[in-house]
Design a protein around this motif. Structure first.
Motif, short mmCIF file in Angstrom:
data_model
loop_
_atom_site.label_atom_id
_atom_site.label_comp_id
_atom_site.label_asym_id
_atom_site.label_seq_id
_atom_site.Cartn_x
_atom_site.Cartn_y
_atom_site.Cartn_z
N UNK A 1 46.09 41.75 51.14
CA UNK A 1 45.33 40.95 50.19
C UNK A 1 45.81 41.30 48.78
N UNK A 2 45.63 40.35 47.89
CA UNK A 2 46.07 40.50 46.51
C UNK A 2 44.89 40.19 45.59
N UNK A 3 44.77 40.98 44.55
CA UNK A 3 43.71 40.74 43.57
C UNK A 3 44.20 39.80 42.49
N UNK A 4 43.30 38.94 42.05
CA UNK A 4 43.58 37.99 40.97
C UNK A 4 42.48 38.07 39.93
N UNK A 5 42.88 37.98 38.68
CA UNK A 5 41.95 37.89 37.56
C UNK A 5 41.82 36.41 37.21
N UNK A 6 40.60 35.94 37.25
CA UNK A 6 40.29 34.57 36.83
C UNK A 6 39.45 34.71 35.58
N UNK A 7 39.89 34.10 34.48
CA UNK A 7 39.18 34.31 33.22
C UNK A 7 39.14 33.04 32.38
N UNK A 8 38.26 33.06 31.40
CA UNK A 8 38.17 31.96 30.44
C UNK A 8 38.00 32.53 29.05
N UNK A 9 38.40 31.74 28.06
CA UNK A 9 38.36 32.18 26.68
C UNK A 9 36.94 32.15 26.12
N UNK A 10 36.70 33.07 25.19
CA UNK A 10 35.45 33.07 24.45
C UNK A 10 35.34 31.73 23.73
N UNK A 11 34.22 31.09 23.83
CA UNK A 11 34.01 29.80 23.19
C UNK A 11 34.30 28.62 24.10
N UNK A 12 34.86 28.88 25.28
CA UNK A 12 35.22 27.78 26.19
C UNK A 12 33.99 27.03 26.71
N UNK A 13 32.84 27.67 26.63
CA UNK A 13 31.62 27.04 27.13
C UNK A 13 30.72 26.54 26.00
N UNK A 14 31.22 26.58 24.77
CA UNK A 14 30.42 26.17 23.62
C UNK A 14 30.01 24.70 23.66
N UNK B 1 39.95 27.67 33.67
CA UNK B 1 40.11 29.08 34.03
C UNK B 1 41.59 29.44 34.07
N UNK B 2 41.91 30.63 33.63
CA UNK B 2 43.27 31.16 33.72
C UNK B 2 43.32 32.07 34.94
N UNK B 3 44.39 31.97 35.73
CA UNK B 3 44.54 32.77 36.94
C UNK B 3 45.79 33.65 36.80
N UNK B 4 45.61 34.95 36.99
CA UNK B 4 46.73 35.89 36.89
C UNK B 4 46.62 36.92 38.01
N UNK B 5 47.76 37.22 38.62
CA UNK B 5 47.79 38.24 39.66
C UNK B 5 47.66 39.62 39.03
N UNK B 6 46.86 40.47 39.64
CA UNK B 6 46.69 41.85 39.19
C UNK B 6 47.77 42.69 39.87
N UNK B 7 48.46 43.48 39.09
CA UNK B 7 49.51 44.33 39.67
C UNK B 7 48.90 45.33 40.65
N UNK B 8 49.49 45.45 41.82
CA UNK B 8 48.95 46.41 42.79
C UNK B 8 49.25 47.84 42.36
N UNK B 9 48.36 48.75 42.73
CA UNK B 9 48.55 50.17 42.47
C UNK B 9 48.01 50.94 43.68
N UNK B 10 48.85 51.13 44.69
CA UNK B 10 48.40 51.78 45.92
C UNK B 10 47.82 53.18 45.70
N UNK B 11 48.34 53.94 44.74
CA UNK B 11 47.82 55.29 44.49
C UNK B 11 46.39 55.25 43.98
N UNK B 12 46.10 54.34 43.04
CA UNK B 12 44.73 54.20 42.55
C UNK B 12 43.81 53.69 43.65
N UNK B 13 44.28 52.74 44.44
CA UNK B 13 43.48 52.23 45.56
C UNK B 13 43.14 53.36 46.53
N UNK B 14 44.09 54.25 46.79
CA UNK B 14 43.85 55.39 47.68
C UNK B 14 42.80 56.32 47.09
N UNK B 15 42.87 56.58 45.78
CA UNK B 15 41.86 57.42 45.11
C UNK B 15 40.48 56.81 45.25
#
Length: 123
Positions: free
Chosen positions: A1-14, A102-116
Motif C-alpha cells: 500500500x502507498x500513502x497519499x496526501x490529499x490537500x486543499x489550499x487555505x481559502x479554497x472553501x471561502x 484537491x491536490x494529490x501527492x504520493x508520500x515518500x515511503x520510509x520503511x525504517x520509520x514505519x518499523x519504529x
C-alpha cells in the motif's frame, strides 16, 4: 500500500455560503467514515487560518509563511491505498464533499520509520 496526501489550499472553501456549512460538514464526515470503513484512512484535519511560525534549522523562529508564498495548506487527508488511481478516486469524493479542488501527492515511503511505529504500537 502507498500513502497519499490529499490537500486543499487555505481559502479554497471561502466561496461556500454560511448556510451551506452544515451540509458540507455532513458530507465531509460521510467521506471520512467511508474511508475509515474501507480501511484507507490514516489521518486528516483542517488547519486553523492563522499565520504559521517558521522554524529554521538552527531553531530560530520567525513569522511565516514567507511573503512570497501564494498558497498555504488549508486542510489535508492522508490515506493508504493500493494505487494512484484509488487515491484520485478518494480525492474526487473529498472534492465533492468539500466543494473545492484537491491536490494529490504520493508520500515518500520510509520503511525504517514505519518499523519504529509498529514497534511502538506493539508495546
Amino acid at each position: 500500500m502507498t500513502r497519499y496526501l490529499i490537500s486543499f489550499d487555505d481559502g479554497a472553501m471561502d466561496h461556500i455560503p454560511d448556510e451551506d456549512w452544515p451540509d458540507v460538514g455532513k458530507a465531509s464526515r460521510a467521506v471520512v467514515q467511508e474511508a475509515v470503513n474501507a480501511g484507507v484512512w490514516v489521518f486528516g484535519a483542517g488547519l486553523q487560518r492563522q499565520q504559521a511560525s517558521v522554524v529554521a534549522t538552527n531553531g530560530t523562529v520567525t513569522d511565516g509563511p514567507y511573503p512570497e508564498t501564494k498558497e498555504v495548506v488549508g486542510g489535508f487527508v492522508v490515506i493508504d491505498v493500493a494505487s494512484r488511481e484509488e487515491a484520485l478516486t478518494w480525492a474526487a469524493k473529498i472534492a465533492g464533499a468539500c466543494r473545492c479542488a484537491q491536490e494529490v501527492r504520493e508520500v515518500l515511503p520510509d520503511p525504517e520509520t514505519d518499523a519504529m511505529l509498529r514497534q511502538a504500537a506493539d508495546r
